[in-house]
Write a protein that holds these residues in place. Structure first.
Motif, mmCIF file in Angstrom:
data_model
loop_
_atom_site.group_PDB
_atom_site.id
_atom_site.type_symbol
_atom_site.label_atom_id
_atom_site.label_comp_id
_atom_site.label_asym_id
_atom_site.label_seq_id
_atom_site.Cartn_x
_atom_site.Cartn_y
_atom_site.Cartn_z
ATOM 1 N N GLU A 8 9.696 -1.183 -3.275
ATOM 2 C CA GLU A 8 10.951 -0.492 -3.192
ATOM 3 C C GLU A 8 12.203 -0.880 -2.372
ATOM 4 O O GLU A 8 12.967 -0.074 -1.883
ATOM 5 C CB GLU A 8 10.615 0.969 -3.031
ATOM 6 N N SER A 35 9.477 4.659 4.744
ATOM 7 C CA SER A 35 9.711 4.758 3.494
ATOM 8 C C SER A 35 9.956 6.028 2.887
ATOM 9 O O SER A 35 9.220 7.086 3.432
ATOM 10 C CB SER A 35 8.291 4.142 2.569
ATOM 11 N N ARG A 37 9.959 7.714 0.020
ATOM 12 C CA ARG A 37 8.907 8.088 -0.632
ATOM 13 C C ARG A 37 7.550 8.449 0.019
ATOM 14 O O ARG A 37 6.970 9.644 -0.198
ATOM 15 C CB ARG A 37 8.452 7.259 -1.813
ATOM 16 N N LEU A 38 7.049 7.744 0.909
ATOM 17 C CA LEU A 38 5.887 7.726 1.504
ATOM 18 C C LEU A 38 6.094 9.048 2.617
ATOM 19 O O LEU A 38 5.266 9.744 2.800
ATOM 20 C CB LEU A 38 5.490 6.552 2.154
ATOM 21 N N LEU A 89 7.811 -0.284 1.706
ATOM 22 C CA LEU A 89 7.056 -0.557 0.530
ATOM 23 C C LEU A 89 7.816 -1.699 -0.119
ATOM 24 O O LEU A 89 9.064 -2.122 -0.245
ATOM 25 C CB LEU A 89 6.887 0.649 -0.406
ATOM 26 N N HIS A 106 0.711 -1.360 -0.088
ATOM 27 C CA HIS A 106 0.225 0.076 -0.100
ATOM 28 C C HIS A 106 1.014 1.256 -0.040
ATOM 29 O O HIS A 106 1.748 1.575 1.061
ATOM 30 C CB HIS A 106 -0.977 -0.028 1.327
ATOM 31 N N ASP A 107 0.848 2.098 -1.042
ATOM 32 C CA ASP A 107 1.941 3.159 -1.407
ATOM 33 C C ASP A 107 0.857 4.329 -0.950
ATOM 34 O O ASP A 107 1.194 5.667 -1.417
ATOM 35 C CB ASP A 107 2.445 3.301 -2.517
#
Length: 227
Positions: free
Chosen positions: A117, A138, A140-141, A114, A95-96
């Motif tokens: 990644e 993460s 990115r998140l 994630l 779940h991103d």
């Protein structure tokens, strides 16, 4: 780029893996067991099995998926924190959406990665980090969550700067009234109501009437007036 630390001479980190996909569990186990610094003590296919195994085996780190039958990884993390358990929790999910990271943080998870990644080295380093008490999330998140929270803060500030008429219109929008019904209620023209809607969407950074309605409801901006 820093290299992954090599396996230490200390006792291996005892890891429990919980995921409802057998291939994922097998892949994670193989990644960890390629390094002598880890010992996978249990593989759970659902949340109930994971809960029982954690209580019984007391692993050092629980690698938990979010979506699986029974309690989710986030619910299990919250339970462990409520029990003041020493088990560290690393969420490994597909779940991103930054909302899941926010929920994991609120539940007390020690890390969130994630699946798409996280390579073998990143996964092993993350398990070592949370075991040592260093949170890992993460990148990115984390960036997306920060952007989302900044946007929300800006909207909250903007809500406080709306005119009395704009707040009135927004409250009636939250009640689900049409522009014509709002116009009748306020004694103004439907076109004036549409102008207020357009200004509200521009000020609050939303692009559709549906998004404006959702924002109004989320902020509890009902008009508190009867029909």
């Amino acid at each position: 780029m820093s290299q992954e630390p090599q396996g230490s001479q200390d006792a291996p980190i005892r890891v429990l893996i919980a995921d409802d996909h057998a291939m994922v569990r097998e892949g994670v186990r193989r990644v960890l067991e390629e390094d002598g610094g880890f010992d996978v003590v249990f593989e759970a296919a659902d949340g109930l099995e994971a809960r029982e195994a954690m209580q019984r085996l007391q692993p050092d780190v629980a690698l938990l998926d979010i979506t699986m039958p029974g309690p989710s990884g986030i619910e299990l993390a919250q339970e462990l924190r409520g029990e003041n358990s020493a088990i560290r929790v690393l969420i490994l999910s597909m779940h991103d959406n930054p909302e899941y990271l926010q929920r994991a943080l609120a539940a007390g998870a020690d890390g969130f990665l994630l699946k798409d990644e996280s390579g073998p080295a990143e996964l092993r380093s993350a398990v070592r980090a949370v075991h040592a008490g260093r949170p890992v999330y993460s990148g990115r998140l984390t960036r997306e969550l920060a952007t989302s929270m900044n946007r929300k803060a800006t909207r909250d500030q903007t809500l406080g700067e709306l005119t009395a008429r704009e707040r009135e219109v927004l409250g009636l929008v939250a009640d689900g009234l049409t522009s014509k019904a709002i116009a009748t209620r306020l004694g103004i023209s439907p076109r004036t109501v549409e102008t207020h809607r357009e200004n509200l969407m521009r000020k609050l950074g939303v692009r559709t009437a549906a998004a404006l309605t959702r924002l109004a409801v989320e902020r509890g901006l009902l008009s508190n007036s009867g029909d």
